[in-house]
Design a protein around this motif. Structure first.
Motif, PDB file in Angstrom:
ATOM      1  N   LEU A 215       0.717  -1.277   0.034  1.00 14.46           N
ATOM      2  CA  LEU A 215      -0.042  -0.153   0.159  1.00 14.46           C
ATOM      3  C   LEU A 215       0.801   1.403  -0.011  1.00 14.46           C
ATOM      4  O   LEU A 215       0.612   2.302  -0.503  1.00 14.46           O
ATOM      5  N   TYR A 216       1.905   0.954   0.699  1.00 13.88           N
ATOM      6  CA  TYR A 216       2.710   2.333   0.759  1.00 13.88           C
ATOM      7  C   TYR A 216       3.576   2.816  -0.414  1.00 13.88           C
ATOM      8  O   TYR A 216       3.439   4.030  -1.075  1.00 13.88           O
ATOM      9  N   PHE A 217       3.978   1.546  -1.252  1.00 11.72           N
ATOM     10  CA  PHE A 217       4.637   2.037  -2.513  1.00 11.72           C
ATOM     11  C   PHE A 217       3.649   2.525  -3.567  1.00 11.72           C
ATOM     12  O   PHE A 217       3.690   3.214  -4.182  1.00 11.72           O
ATOM     13  N   LYS A 218       2.076   1.759  -3.581  1.00 11.69           N
ATOM     14  CA  LYS A 218       1.374   2.250  -4.218  1.00 11.69           C
ATOM     15  C   LYS A 218       0.939   3.700  -4.350  1.00 11.69           C
ATOM     16  O   LYS A 218       0.557   4.528  -4.918  1.00 11.69           O
ATOM     17  N   LEU A 219       0.567   3.956  -3.000  1.00 11.69           N
ATOM     18  CA  LEU A 219       0.350   5.405  -2.716  1.00 11.69           C
ATOM     19  C   LEU A 219       1.290   6.323  -2.807  1.00 11.69           C
ATOM     20  O   LEU A 219       1.095   7.646  -3.273  1.00 11.69           O
ATOM     21  N   SER A 220       2.563   5.883  -2.635  1.00 14.69           N
ATOM     22  CA  SER A 220       3.471   6.956  -2.808  1.00 14.69           C
ATOM     23  C   SER A 220       3.776   7.304  -4.414  1.00 14.69           C
ATOM     24  O   SER A 220       4.300   8.364  -4.708  1.00 14.69           O
TER      25      SER A 220
END
Length: 221
Positions: A215-220
């Motif tokens: 989720l972090y990589f996608k949101l970033s």
């Protein structure tokens, strides 16, 4: 029961019965015949006393429970032997001098018939007493045999109870072993369950971390 003791016992009973008959016949004799018969009876009493000593020695070498029964028998036989000895003494003491008796018969005393009647009465009493002694011996022997059978029955019951207790004890040992094994199995299962819980917890944590990272990589981006 000791076969040796039973052998001595049979010999004694036969000898005792024979001595009773000789005492009865000796009471009817007089003079030298009576002396000879009394001498035979005394020899028989010595043999009977020897048999009782042998029975006593044999009984004392046996197991306590058997010894108690046999010693009770011996007390009856010793009492019987004492009665025989007393009867022999009475017969021997009544053997008065032959010459005096002849003189009494030749004198033609009026009370000679009374003396003969008294002698017959004493002989009848002696015979009756000997018969009673013989009956007492048979009754005592029967009682001892019944007591012996009862003792054997009790010993058999005790042996069966002992076997039952041993079997129950072995069963308890088996149950205890099974419980010990079950406890070990339950302990091992509990440890495995605890270990599986930690593993599942670790997997969940890893999955959560992976989801957060994704989720972090996608949101970033």
């Amino acid at each position: 029961m000791s076969e040796v003791f039973e052998g001595y016992e049979r010999q004694y009973c036969e000898l005792s019965a024979n001595l009773l008959k000789k005492c009865t016949s000796a009471s009817l004799l007089g003079g030298e015949q009576k002396k000879q018969k009394v001498s035979e009876i005394k020899s028989g009493l010595d043999a009977a006393e020897s048999l009782i000593r042998k029975m006593d020695l044999e009984a004392r070498n046996l197991q306590p429970n058997v010894k108690a029964v046999l010693l009770a028998k011996l007390r009856e036989y010793k009492s019987d032997l004492n009665n025989l000895k007393n009867e022999v003494k009475r017969i021997a003491s009544s053997n008065f001098n032959q010459a005096a008796r002849d003189e009494l018969l030749e004198s033609g005393m009026p009370d000679s018939l009374t003396v003969s009647a008294d002698q017959r009465a004493r002989l009848l009493m002696s015979t009756e007493r000997l018969n009673k002694s013989s009956d007492r011996i048979r009754d005592s022997r029967s009682t001892m045999l019944e007591t012996e059978d009862l003792g054997v029955s009790i010993l058999q019951d005790l042996h069966q109870q002992r076997q039952s207790l041993l079997h129950a004890n072995n069963t308890l040992y088996g149950v205890d072993d099974n419980m010990s094994r079950s406890k070990k199995i339950l302990t091992a299962m509990s440890r495995r369950m605890s270990r599986n819980k930690w593993i599942i917890g670790a997997v969940i944590v890893v999955i959560l971390v992976a989801v957060i990272l994704i989720l972090y990589f996608k949101l970033s981006k």
